[in-house]
Design a protein around this motif. Structure first.
Motif, PDB file in Angstrom:
ATOM      1  N   ARG A  82       0.843  -1.198   0.000  1.00 38.01           N
ATOM      2  CA  ARG A  82       0.000   0.000   0.000  1.00 38.01           C
ATOM      3  C   ARG A  82       0.876   1.245   0.000  1.00 38.01           C
ATOM      4  O   ARG A  82       2.052   1.203   0.302  1.00 38.01           O
ATOM      5  N   GLY A  84       1.016   5.117  -2.160  1.00 33.55           N
ATOM      6  CA  GLY A  84       0.430   6.076  -3.063  1.00 33.55           C
ATOM      7  C   GLY A  84       0.805   7.511  -2.758  1.00 33.55           C
ATOM      8  O   GLY A  84       0.345   8.418  -3.422  1.00 33.55           O
ATOM      9  N   ARG A  85       1.626   7.703  -1.778  1.00 30.01           N
ATOM     10  CA  ARG A  85       2.048   9.060  -1.418  1.00 30.01           C
ATOM     11  C   ARG A  85       3.578   9.095  -1.412  1.00 30.01           C
ATOM     12  O   ARG A  85       4.233   8.080  -1.271  1.00 30.01           O
ATOM     13  N   GLU A  90       3.787  10.676   3.433  1.00 31.31           N
ATOM     14  CA  GLU A  90       3.331   9.492   4.159  1.00 31.31           C
ATOM     15  C   GLU A  90       3.792   9.541   5.620  1.00 31.31           C
ATOM     16  O   GLU A  90       3.013   9.273   6.537  1.00 31.31           O
ATOM     17  N   ARG A 153      -5.135   2.771   6.893  1.00 30.67           N
ATOM     18  CA  ARG A 153      -5.779   2.383   5.632  1.00 30.67           C
ATOM     19  C   ARG A 153      -6.371   3.570   4.894  1.00 30.67           C
ATOM     20  O   ARG A 153      -6.357   3.621   3.669  1.00 30.67           O
ATOM     21  N   PRO A 158      -3.226   4.827   1.627  1.00 29.00           N
ATOM     22  CA  PRO A 158      -4.601   4.769   1.133  1.00 29.00           C
ATOM     23  C   PRO A 158      -4.837   3.872  -0.083  1.00 29.00           C
ATOM     24  O   PRO A 158      -5.948   3.411  -0.283  1.00 29.00           O
ATOM     25  N   HIS A 159      -3.828   3.654  -0.878  1.00 22.43           N
ATOM     26  CA  HIS A 159      -4.034   2.922  -2.126  1.00 22.43           C
ATOM     27  C   HIS A 159      -3.392   1.545  -2.056  1.00 22.43           C
ATOM     28  O   HIS A 159      -2.220   1.417  -1.709  1.00 22.43           O
ATOM     29  N   ASP A 160      -4.168   0.553  -2.430  1.00 24.74           N
ATOM     30  CA  ASP A 160      -3.682  -0.824  -2.399  1.00 24.74           C
ATOM     31  C   ASP A 160      -2.949  -1.152  -3.695  1.00 24.74           C
ATOM     32  O   ASP A 160      -3.242  -0.592  -4.742  1.00 24.74           O
ATOM     33  N   ASP A 161      -2.010  -2.068  -3.606  1.00 19.87           N
ATOM     34  CA  ASP A 161      -1.264  -2.587  -4.755  1.00 19.87           C
ATOM     35  C   ASP A 161      -0.510  -1.523  -5.538  1.00 19.87           C
ATOM     36  O   ASP A 161      -0.439  -1.570  -6.761  1.00 19.87           O
ATOM     37  N   VAL A 162       0.080  -0.545  -4.859  1.00 23.23           N
ATOM     38  CA  VAL A 162       0.891   0.450  -5.550  1.00 23.23           C
ATOM     39  C   VAL A 162       2.382   0.133  -5.473  1.00 23.23           C
ATOM     40  O   VAL A 162       3.156   0.662  -6.250  1.00 23.23           O
TER      41      VAL A 162
END
Length: 183
Positions: A82, A84-85, A90, A153, A158-162
């Protein structure tokens, strides 16, 4: 095969499937358990030495120590796919979420000490220790854990599979032993 998979393969199939389905939460709980021990040890080390008369301060410092350990373990293990930042963004969100988490963790102990008056001389030293443990190390930790799981989460990762997950290695099937009778 990874340690996690080897361990799960030893459990009853329905339990293993449920744990695999909730792998992220299970890892978060394992990290939390480890960090609970870190905060417990740090809390009592501080309470029995430099902050003997300041249990809320000792608990707060212990939680800050455990939070730093928690970031690295959660980032690289629990929530490793996870993100995305950018890393600094983060880390800032993680710090804010854990600042709130430390306050949530310390609030029940503060209420017990200063609202309910559960401290010496109002109560005995033994009852105070039990009260501090229940309000600080059980109720506070449980409330903060639920808040942190949600915050990680939603805000921090916040983003899964990044980020790519490490490849899983399967154990290749072993060939059948050759017949030694020659036939």
């Amino acid at each position: 095969m990874r340690l996690t998979d080897r361990t799960l393969n030893r459990l009853p199939k329905p339990v293993a499937e449920a744990l695999r389905k909730n792998r992220e939460t299970v890892k978060f709980i394992i990290v939390g358990g480890f960090c609970y021990v870190v905060s417990l040890v740090a809390n009592y080390a501080l309470r029995l030495t430099v902050f003997e008369s300041k249990p809320v301060t000792a608990l707060t410092i212990a939680n800050v120590i455990a939070t730093v350990v928690s970031y690295f373990l959660n980032r690289e293990w629990s929530f490793r796919t996870r993100g995305g930042r950018r890393r600094h963004h983060e880390m800032l969100l993680y710090t804010v979420a854990n600042g709130i988490g430390v306050a949530v963790n310390s609030a029940p102990l503060w209420i017990a000490q200063y609202v309910f008056g559960l401290h010496y001389p109002n109560i005995s030293h033994a009852v105070e220790e039990i009260s501090d443990f229940v309000f600080g190390m059980i109720i506070g930790v449980a409330l903060a854990m639920v808040f942190r799981l949600w915050a990680y989460r939603v805000w921090v990762f916040p983003h899964d599979d990044v980020r790519p997950a490490p490849k899983r290695y399967e154990v290749p099937p072993q060939p059948a032993p050759a017949d030694s009778t020659g036939g």
